[in-house]
Every structure is written in C-alpha cells, then in structure tokens.
Write an enzyme that holds these catalytic residues in place. Sequence first.
Site, mmCIF file in Angstrom:
data_model
loop_
_atom_site.group_PDB
_atom_site.id
_atom_site.type_symbol
_atom_site.label_atom_id
_atom_site.label_comp_id
_atom_site.label_asym_id
_atom_site.label_seq_id
_atom_site.Cartn_x
_atom_site.Cartn_y
_atom_site.Cartn_z
ATOM 1 N N GLY A 22 0.828 -1.228 0.042
ATOM 2 C CA GLY A 22 -0.023 0.029 0.003
ATOM 3 C C GLY A 22 0.695 1.018 -0.402
ATOM 4 O O GLY A 22 0.326 2.791 0.441
ATOM 5 N N ALA A 23 2.043 1.100 -0.340
ATOM 6 C CA ALA A 23 2.667 2.525 -0.903
ATOM 7 C C ALA A 23 3.209 3.403 -1.786
ATOM 8 O O ALA A 23 3.853 4.456 -2.019
ATOM 9 C CB ALA A 23 4.247 2.440 -0.449
ATOM 10 N N GLY A 26 -0.419 8.127 1.321
ATOM 11 C CA GLY A 26 -0.738 8.189 2.613
ATOM 12 C C GLY A 26 0.340 7.659 3.222
ATOM 13 O O GLY A 26 1.930 7.860 3.302
ATOM 14 N N SER A 146 -4.064 -0.684 14.481
ATOM 15 C CA SER A 146 -4.729 0.492 14.646
ATOM 16 C C SER A 146 -5.359 0.622 16.265
ATOM 17 O O SER A 146 -5.895 -0.262 16.385
ATOM 18 C CB SER A 146 -5.999 0.738 13.611
ATOM 19 O OG SER A 146 -6.563 1.736 13.950
ATOM 20 N N TYR A 172 -13.755 -3.490 11.364
ATOM 21 C CA TYR A 172 -12.349 -3.072 11.299
ATOM 22 C C TYR A 172 -11.708 -3.964 12.148
ATOM 23 O O TYR A 172 -10.737 -4.219 12.047
ATOM 24 C CB TYR A 172 -12.760 -2.064 11.482
ATOM 25 C CG TYR A 172 -11.219 -1.147 11.018
ATOM 26 C CD1 TYR A 172 -10.566 -1.168 9.590
ATOM 27 C CD2 TYR A 172 -10.820 0.061 12.553
ATOM 28 C CE1 TYR A 172 -9.035 -0.407 9.744
ATOM 29 C CE2 TYR A 172 -9.657 0.919 11.982
ATOM 30 C CZ TYR A 172 -8.934 0.758 10.760
ATOM 31 O OH TYR A 172 -7.892 0.797 10.755
#
Length: 312
Positions: A22-23, A26, A146, A172
């Site tokens: 996911g680079a 963000g 998270s 989540y």
Amino acid sequence: MSEKWTTADIPDQRGRVAVVTGANTGLGYETAAALAERGASVVLAVRDVEKGERAAARMTGDATVQALDLTSLASVRTAAAELRSRFDRIDLLINNAGVMYTPQQTTADGFELQFGTNHLGHFALTGLLLDLMLPVPGSRVVTVSSTGHRIRAAIHFDDLQWERAYSRVGAYGQSKLANLMFTYELQRRLASHGTTVAVAAHPGVSSTELARNTPAALRLPLTRLAPLIAQTPAMGALPTLRAATDPATLGGQYYGPGGRRGVKGHPLLVTSSPDSYDIAVQQRLWAVSEELTGVTFPVAGLQENPLPAGSR
C-alpha cells in the site's frame, strides 16, 4: 536517538531490501519514501501499478513497483513468486496496506473485505516471503494495526466473515486486533531463530484516504475534528519507521504516537489491549488463518516463549 524520534534518526539503510504494501499513497508512501531516501531498495507493493509507478517516480532513491492485490490470494501468491524471482533476501516487510469501515463486501476468495485484506492477505504474504528473511540478520516484519483494535473488537470465530450481521466498525476492529495477534504469535515462532523479529505499529489519527468509508453519521463530526486532532501522513508513518529501523527495537513490541491517548505525536513504545495478549486466541487465529489461506510458515509454534519485557 532523540526523545522526539524523527526520520533523521533512521540509520543508514543501504544494502537493505524493503517491501512496503500500500505504498502509493498516505502512510505507506511516506514510509517507503523515507526508507528509500536513507538508501534502502524499496518495493512498492500496490494494487494499482500506474499509481505505484507515479509514487515511485516522486521518491529519492531506489524505488520499484510490484503488483499486489491483497483481496486475492492468487494475486498474493503471484506477487510473492515474482518477489522471490527478483530478490534473494528481504530485510523489511512492512504490512501497511488496509481498508477501513467498508460497506459489506467480500474478497475474491469470499472473505469479509476488511478481515481478508488487513489480516489474511498480509498473513499469506508474510508466510510466502518469510524464508527470504530468516537468514538475514536484523530483518523485521512490521504490521500496521490501529487504535481501532480496541473498539468493538474481538475475534469472532463463530462468524469470522460477518455473514450473520455486519458491523463495519466491528469488522475493522476485528481485523486490526488480528494484526496484533498475528504479530505476537509470529514473534513467538521467530524467537528461536534469532534473526527476524515481528513488530507492530499504529499511526494514531492521520489525514489519509483510509477514512473515506467512514459511516455518514460519523463523517461530519470527524471532518470538523480532523484539523484539531489529526496529524500528517508523514508524522503518522513515524511509528512504523521506528519499528522498522530503530536498533533498540525488540520483537513483539508495539509503537504508536506518544501524545495524549495515542492520537498524535512522536513514536514511543505503547501497549495494546488486554485481549490482544491472549495466547490461546492468538494460536487459534493462527491455525484458522493457515486453514483459510492455505499458507503455512517455515517456523513452528513455541508456546512457552514470552514476549519481551516492555511489550505490554
């Protein structure tokens, strides 16, 4: 190292290979960019290759792109095979990509989207690449969790895919709790090898695209609060970068912003929820994850190995 740890504290990364999922945007982009600037050969493992190429072009240093769709185990296997053909070692695997609060959807393999992407996709990728890391002194698997792992979070073994009643917040929370439990169980399995370690991090509240699926009832209040409580993606990436590069880091530790309630600030060691340290649940989740993904790891379980001091 300074008390207010920043990218200036990242040691020289020349000669190291870092794979960051996911680079292209963000937190993942900031993580990859900082590692490349310090000399690492960075691989942006992303679903959208064109966006990945544009992101890599903006970075200073050696940055290349690898196609990876974590919502498809076939894609994960293909990506792992291609990475294995490109590299004979991996020093850093940073499991950063994720989705949050998505409407009820499933992956290509029928998994609930958040659990399938955030946990199972990364579980499979790690297992398929780990033997490239085990011989490498100082190699690390860093998984991004998270503060959401505390919110309505449990591992629902009776309904892991939320087929009976879906809660986007609960799903989540389950996926982010799974990230931590995976890290802690992986560290126990790695402990006897003495080279690779598993570490976790969380970004606090950061201004990224991740929150685009926030339920409508929460969107307006969060939009108003964001300028007051959120930090930049560059600041949000610091806990991951510290987990990945600080020479003092031990396996099984967890980094997050050091400010009030872990919302923002410079990265420090933090603790996760009491539920996240339940060894029996960690081991059950591991067994279920192996069954669901068909991926087994080249390290055996070591139930009696504790997490290091300071990791709770």
